[in-house]
Design an enzyme around this catalytic site. Sequence first.
Site, PDB file in Angstrom:
ATOM      1  N   TYR A 183       0.822  -1.221   0.000  1.00  0.00           N
ATOM      2  CA  TYR A 183       0.000   0.000   0.000  1.00  0.00           C
ATOM      3  C   TYR A 183       0.855   1.270   0.000  1.00  0.00           C
ATOM      4  O   TYR A 183       0.529   2.259   0.647  1.00  0.00           O
ATOM      5  CB  TYR A 183      -0.962   0.013   1.200  1.00  0.00           C
ATOM      6  CG  TYR A 183      -1.842  -1.206   1.256  1.00  0.00           C
ATOM      7  CD1 TYR A 183      -2.923  -1.339   0.404  1.00  0.00           C
ATOM      8  CD2 TYR A 183      -1.568  -2.246   2.149  1.00  0.00           C
ATOM      9  CE1 TYR A 183      -3.726  -2.474   0.428  1.00  0.00           C
ATOM     10  CE2 TYR A 183      -2.357  -3.383   2.191  1.00  0.00           C
ATOM     11  CZ  TYR A 183      -3.438  -3.494   1.326  1.00  0.00           C
ATOM     12  OH  TYR A 183      -4.220  -4.613   1.356  1.00  0.00           O
ATOM     13  N   GLU A 243       0.055  18.774 -11.208  1.00  0.00           N
ATOM     14  CA  GLU A 243       1.017  19.284 -10.241  1.00  0.00           C
ATOM     15  C   GLU A 243       1.712  20.479 -10.867  1.00  0.00           C
ATOM     16  O   GLU A 243       2.095  20.436 -12.039  1.00  0.00           O
ATOM     17  CB  GLU A 243       2.064  18.229  -9.867  1.00  0.00           C
ATOM     18  CG  GLU A 243       1.522  17.105  -9.021  1.00  0.00           C
ATOM     19  CD  GLU A 243       2.582  16.058  -8.719  1.00  0.00           C
ATOM     20  OE1 GLU A 243       3.710  16.153  -9.277  1.00  0.00           O
ATOM     21  OE2 GLU A 243       2.302  15.132  -7.948  1.00  0.00           O
TER      22      GLU A 243
END
Length: 597
Positions: free
Chosen positions: A186, A494
């Site tokens: 994860y 971004e």
Amino acid sequence: MPTPPTAGSAPRAPRPSRRSVLAAMAAAVPAAGLPVLSGRASAASAAGALPGGGDLGPNVLVFDPATPNIQGTLDEIFKRQESAQFGEGRFALLFKPGTYRGLNAQIGFYTSIAGLGLSPGDTTFHGDVTVDAGWFNGNATQNFWRSAENLTLHPVNGTNRWAVAQAAPFRRMHIKGGLNLAPDGYGWASGGYIADSRIDGSVAPYSQQQWYTRDSSVGGWNNAVWNMVFSGVEGAPAQSFPDPPYTTLDTTPVSREKPFLYLDGTDYKVFLPEKRTNARGTTWGSGTPRGESLPLGQFYVAKPGVDAATLNAALAQGLNLLLTPGIYHLDRPVEVRRPNTVVLGLGYPTLVPDNGATAMKVADVDGVRLAGFLIDAGPVNSATLLEVGPEGASADHAANPTTVQDVFIRIGGAGPGKATTSMVINSNHTLIDHTWVWRADHGDGVGWETNRADYGVRVNGDDVLATGLFVEHFNKYDVEWRGERGRTVFFQNEKAYDAPNQAAIQNGDIKGYAAYKIADGVTAHEGWGLGSYCYYNVDPTIRQDHGFQAPAKPGVKLHHLLVVSLGGKGQYEHVINSIGAPTSGTSTVPSTVVSYP
């Protein structure tokens, strides 16, 4: 190893975290026994017409269920491509209709895997098509430039892992089980895109910061971090932005799926799916997909090293282009002038414009389809890299628009590159369906002036629709929208990490250039699920006035906006114009605006 085909042959949710930034990845060492890229082809001569069809070259590998040692071949290619982020290897892995058992196809950089049936159910794996991030210590934020298409999977453990970032489409896939979008452990993840797919079980994005799913069916969706957007998705979660941050549209306003190569008996053809309006669900779930087919003989099958003169000669003959895997250097633009021309790439062929050329120009004509290739800026500044329609284009293409799908643009990373404006859309009604336009923040040839690129995507045409718009790190505006009645469903951005100081991004009396600017004269525009993040790591004191800039007009409507400061490296003062709370501190918590105005 399979032989290259020839025409006509049967041949627990973790916490959200900032995106990481690292130096260039080392190029992978070529694996023994794998095919190498073809040499340079000579320009077309005036002596005769170029042929259509032909073999697909050494880096297109075609398998059938009887092919020996399929797993070994897949493993060799993955070994070569796993960490070759800026390498020159390019591969397309194509599977003839049939059933395959016990395979785990791990997909690395510049690798496409696809079934050769007309529908996903024609090619079935009792196995997996996997993307993970072991090469990057469990961080999936740089798993770019790869794809899976047109397969049915029965995952071995019930869930297939597809832990990708930008430029990694998952199209026309049927998963008879669940889909896990996070890496093992994860770790960080920043993706992604699904279209025309069915996942019978649940999709588990876990650490994925954002994701867009279009015209699909899911058995469930388990969580969200910052920005999860759905349009035309059966089983999608209910609208709930900002908590949880789901943006859900019942249908997609206009869509037309990507062209794909398939086998009709023993003949290779390219299927062209028809346009849909207010689409919902897959194109293939209720029988044969609707559209038309073109035989491979109507395509010039281009090999790496062929020059722009040859490509243009093929187009002038009325041929379409099938770009096989590899690198193509261009000393002039590829000129697409004929209506309904198809330019389709296999295995992410990469166009590199030399000496400041534009890589590709499309005339103001109906129905051009551009799909499945990468444009890599050269070291001499190009004014543009891709132009759809000339300046002043005015024709109506509502009935048969041009589509730009899985066409990715890169400035820097593989070496120095420069471009003033990367993608310019002048033609009305153009569909931009999944693009990542990226000024590199890591790799070779990276620096505020070294890979200078002021503008990412500029839209001058009217009635343009973008579904899945990823644009990042440009020196000025990432997206500048000047056309009327534009629409965007999902935007990820971004701002440029490497701005040296506040003065470098000063925009008149505005601090910073908006990630998504709608021109002052625009009277109608709409967008859903739009996010901009900043990570000013060179000068963390930089302030950005806003992520979004739009005129205050009744017809300009934006829904579900967010800005995020990644770890407190720079801050936003507002979300859009002077609206929305500032970001603050280092907590990486979004500031949101549900609706503008």
